[in-house]
Design an enzyme around this catalytic site. Structure first.
Site, PDB file in Angstrom:
ATOM      1  N   ALA A  65      46.899 -11.108  53.612  1.00 43.15           N
ATOM      2  CA  ALA A  65      46.072 -10.854  52.778  1.00 43.15           C
ATOM      3  C   ALA A  65      46.530 -11.423  51.148  1.00 43.15           C
ATOM      4  O   ALA A  65      47.911 -11.250  51.037  1.00 43.15           O
ATOM      5  CB  ALA A  65      45.340  -9.697  52.573  1.00 43.15           C
ATOM      6  N   GLY A 110      48.364 -10.017  57.939  1.00 43.96           N
ATOM      7  CA  GLY A 110      47.174 -11.026  58.680  1.00 43.96           C
ATOM      8  C   GLY A 110      47.706 -12.269  59.228  1.00 43.96           C
ATOM      9  O   GLY A 110      47.123 -12.837  59.896  1.00 43.96           O
ATOM     10  N   GLU A 113      48.668 -11.362  62.525  1.00 44.94           N
ATOM     11  CA  GLU A 113      47.548 -11.075  63.229  1.00 44.94           C
ATOM     12  C   GLU A 113      46.679 -12.187  63.694  1.00 44.94           C
ATOM     13  O   GLU A 113      46.107 -12.452  64.634  1.00 44.94           O
ATOM     14  CB  GLU A 113      46.549 -10.220  62.257  1.00 44.94           C
ATOM     15  CG  GLU A 113      47.164  -8.603  62.171  1.00 44.94           C
ATOM     16  CD  GLU A 113      46.262  -7.776  61.115  1.00 44.94           C
ATOM     17  OE1 GLU A 113      46.203  -8.162  60.122  1.00 44.94           O
ATOM     18  OE2 GLU A 113      45.775  -6.681  61.813  1.00 44.94           O
ATOM     19  N   GLU A 133      52.157  -3.998  57.086  1.00 46.18           N
ATOM     20  CA  GLU A 133      51.145  -3.204  56.143  1.00 46.18           C
ATOM     21  C   GLU A 133      51.270  -2.090  55.896  1.00 46.18           C
ATOM     22  O   GLU A 133      51.287  -1.710  54.693  1.00 46.18           O
ATOM     23  CB  GLU A 133      49.841  -3.419  57.039  1.00 46.18           C
ATOM     24  CG  GLU A 133      49.155  -4.572  57.004  1.00 46.18           C
ATOM     25  CD  GLU A 133      49.608  -5.706  58.545  1.00 46.18           C
ATOM     26  OE1 GLU A 133      50.555  -5.186  58.698  1.00 46.18           O
ATOM     27  OE2 GLU A 133      48.417  -6.418  58.360  1.00 46.18           O
TER      28      GLU A 133
HETATM   29  N1  COA Z   1      49.332 -12.613  48.271  1.00 43.53           N
HETATM   30  C1  COA Z   1      49.317 -13.312  47.334  1.00 43.53           C
HETATM   31  N2  COA Z   1      50.058 -14.209  46.592  1.00 43.53           N
HETATM   32  C2  COA Z   1      51.226 -14.340  47.436  1.00 43.53           C
HETATM   33  C3  COA Z   1      51.404 -13.609  48.754  1.00 43.53           C
HETATM   34  C4  COA Z   1      50.169 -12.607  49.074  1.00 43.53           C
HETATM   35  N3  COA Z   1      50.378 -12.165  50.166  1.00 43.53           N
HETATM   36  N4  COA Z   1      52.762 -13.920  49.466  1.00 43.53           N
HETATM   37  C5  COA Z   1      53.200 -14.865  48.542  1.00 43.53           C
HETATM   38  N5  COA Z   1      52.485 -14.961  47.384  1.00 43.53           N
HETATM   39  C6  COA Z   1      53.004 -15.939  46.088  1.00 43.53           C
HETATM   40  C7  COA Z   1      54.019 -15.192  45.330  1.00 43.53           C
HETATM   41  O1  COA Z   1      53.598 -14.089  44.605  1.00 43.53           O
HETATM   42  C8  COA Z   1      54.281 -16.284  44.577  1.00 43.53           C
HETATM   43  O2  COA Z   1      53.579 -16.470  43.564  1.00 43.53           O
HETATM   44  P1  COA Z   1      54.143 -16.710  41.999  1.00 43.53           P
HETATM   45  O3  COA Z   1      54.951 -18.019  42.100  1.00 43.53           O
HETATM   46  O4  COA Z   1      52.995 -16.486  41.265  1.00 43.53           O
HETATM   47  O5  COA Z   1      55.139 -15.439  41.999  1.00 43.53           O
HETATM   48  C9  COA Z   1      54.276 -17.444  45.508  1.00 43.53           C
HETATM   49  O6  COA Z   1      53.323 -16.858  46.406  1.00 43.53           O
HETATM   50  C10 COA Z   1      55.529 -17.549  46.454  1.00 43.53           C
HETATM   51  O7  COA Z   1      55.989 -16.598  46.834  1.00 43.53           O
HETATM   52  P2  COA Z   1      57.553 -16.340  47.188  1.00 43.53           P
HETATM   53  O8  COA Z   1      57.825 -14.990  47.455  1.00 43.53           O
HETATM   54  O9  COA Z   1      58.147 -16.768  45.786  1.00 43.53           O
HETATM   55  O10 COA Z   1      57.903 -17.377  48.502  1.00 43.53           O
HETATM   56  P3  COA Z   1      59.133 -17.303  49.099  1.00 43.53           P
HETATM   57  O11 COA Z   1      59.010 -18.579  50.292  1.00 43.53           O
HETATM   58  O12 COA Z   1      60.346 -17.322  48.650  1.00 43.53           O
HETATM   59  O13 COA Z   1      58.511 -16.109  50.209  1.00 43.53           O
HETATM   60  C11 COA Z   1      57.089 -14.696  51.844  1.00 43.53           C
HETATM   61  C12 COA Z   1      57.558 -16.256  51.111  1.00 43.53           C
HETATM   62  C13 COA Z   1      55.662 -15.024  52.275  1.00 43.53           C
HETATM   63  C14 COA Z   1      58.317 -14.611  52.685  1.00 43.53           C
HETATM   64  C15 COA Z   1      56.882 -13.858  50.639  1.00 43.53           C
HETATM   65  O14 COA Z   1      56.046 -14.413  49.528  1.00 43.53           O
HETATM   66  C16 COA Z   1      56.297 -12.550  51.057  1.00 43.53           C
HETATM   67  O15 COA Z   1      56.989 -11.706  51.393  1.00 43.53           O
HETATM   68  N6  COA Z   1      55.176 -12.370  50.714  1.00 43.53           N
HETATM   69  C17 COA Z   1      54.243 -11.065  50.710  1.00 43.53           C
HETATM   70  C18 COA Z   1      53.992 -10.856  52.272  1.00 43.53           C
HETATM   71  C19 COA Z   1      53.001  -9.569  52.637  1.00 43.53           C
HETATM   72  O16 COA Z   1      53.463  -8.459  52.303  1.00 43.53           O
HETATM   73  N7  COA Z   1      51.823  -9.812  53.045  1.00 43.53           N
HETATM   74  C20 COA Z   1      50.992  -8.890  53.120  1.00 43.53           C
HETATM   75  C21 COA Z   1      51.133  -8.077  54.407  1.00 43.53           C
HETATM   76  S1  COA Z   1      49.904  -6.676  54.375  1.00 43.53           S
END
Ligand code: COA
Length: 259
Positions: A65, A110, A113, A133
């Site tokens: 999400a 998600g 999922e 989550e």
């Molecule tokens: N919602 C909103 N924005 C998100 C996001 C999410 N779930 N996942 C990543 N982003 C955004 C980051 O905030 C970042 O934005 P910014 O440049 O404005 O700071 C951009 O996407 C790039 O993310 P970044 O973390 O720098 O990329 P990465 O390639 O190093 O890592 C992930 C990618 C997916 C591993 C990492 O972003 C992550 O762990 N995201 C959260 C996942 C999460 O917890 N999801 C919810 C599960 S319930």
């Protein structure tokens, strides 16, 4: 504005690509609606026999999400989001054709999922998956608590959901979370190859096999066998069944029409 879900037909395969790479393909309301629109469109499109869902860029399949959007939502809007994403993934699971998740990178929350709602999961060996989550003090709400234990068993599913830990693809393969892991450059080729192999088979048969497996697994075996029997019956009066027999007799490739 850039489309949030790209749809590209390659023969009888429809490739749907989640397209918010700068947000790691995280689902906001708008991308949910875009994917729902594509799913509705393809359901009765008989030109499409198999679907591949992937993410754009090489970083993420889907980061779950959109947590930035989530922070702006009221409690009622969060309920609406969860209701919408859960029903969308169920409608993907229930599509009358196979859906392959081509997991090109991180799939969290998600994202995992969505992959679980697909029939088959092929992943880049660099990908990472997880139902993370509980780390955010919420639970998987788009089917994860139900589909993960059905795929990998309840003990492992509980471990992964309670800890929120992520898994690399060697472990994912070991526990049956994914069907196969391939080099990232080979991911789409591998998914398309499998999709192509499916497309060559009788479309009504493939639809009925999916139906029998999905519905039959959720019931006792005698009901499941009755579901299988009914699903088989539907293939008997088809032209394709006769074509299958004729092609065998004539030592040629069958040409199935879905009739
Ligand atoms: N919602 C909103 N924005 C998100 C996001 C999410 N779930 N996942 C990543 N982003 C955004 C980051 O905030 C970042 O934005 P910014 O440049 O404005 O700071 C951009 O996407 C790039 O993310 P970044 O973390 O720098 O990329 P990465 O390639 O190093 O890592 C992930 C990618 C997916 C591993 C990492 O972003 C992550 O762990 N995201 C959260 C996942 C999460 O917890 N999801 C919810 C599960 S319930």
């Amino acid at each position: 504005m850039e489309e949030l879900v790209l749809a590209q037909k390659q023969g009888q395969v429809l490739v749907l690509t989640l397209n918010r790479p700068e947000m790691r393909n995280a689902f906001n309301f708008e991308m949910l609606r875009a994917l729902a629109g594509q799913v509705d469109k393809v359901r009765f499109d008989s030109d499409v026999r198999c679907i591949i869902i992937t993410g754009s860029g090489d970083k993420a399949f889907c980061a779950g999400a959109d947590l930035k959007e989530r922070a702006t939502l009221s409690e009622v809007q969060v309920r609406e989001f969860i209701f919408t994403i859960r029903n969308l993934f169920t409608s993907i699971e229930n599509l009358p054709k196979p859906v392959i998740a081509a997991i090109n990178g991180a799939a969290f929350g998600g994202g995992t999922e969505l992959a679980l709602a697909c029939d088959i999961r092929i992943a880049a060996d660099s990908a990472v998956m997880g139902l993370t989550e509980t780390r955010l003090a919420i639970i998987p709400g788009a089917g994860g608590t139900q589909r993960l234990p059905r795929i990998i068993g309840r003990g492992l599913a509980k471990e992964l959901i309670f800890t929120g830990r992520t898994v690399k693809m060697d472990e994912a393969l070991n526990i049956g979370l994914i069907n196969r892991a391939v080099e990232p450059e080979k991911l789409m080729e591998s998914a398309l190859e499998m999709a192509q192999q499916i497309c060559e088979n009788g479309p009504i048969a493939v639809t009925q096999a999916k139906y029998a497996i999905n519905q039959g697994l959720e019931t006792d075996i005698s009901t499941g066998l009755a579901i299988e029997s009914n699903a088989y019956w539907l293939t008997i009066p088809t032209q394709d069944r006769l074509e299958g027999l004729a092609s065998f007799r004539e030592k040629r490739k069958p040409q199935y029409k879905g009739k």
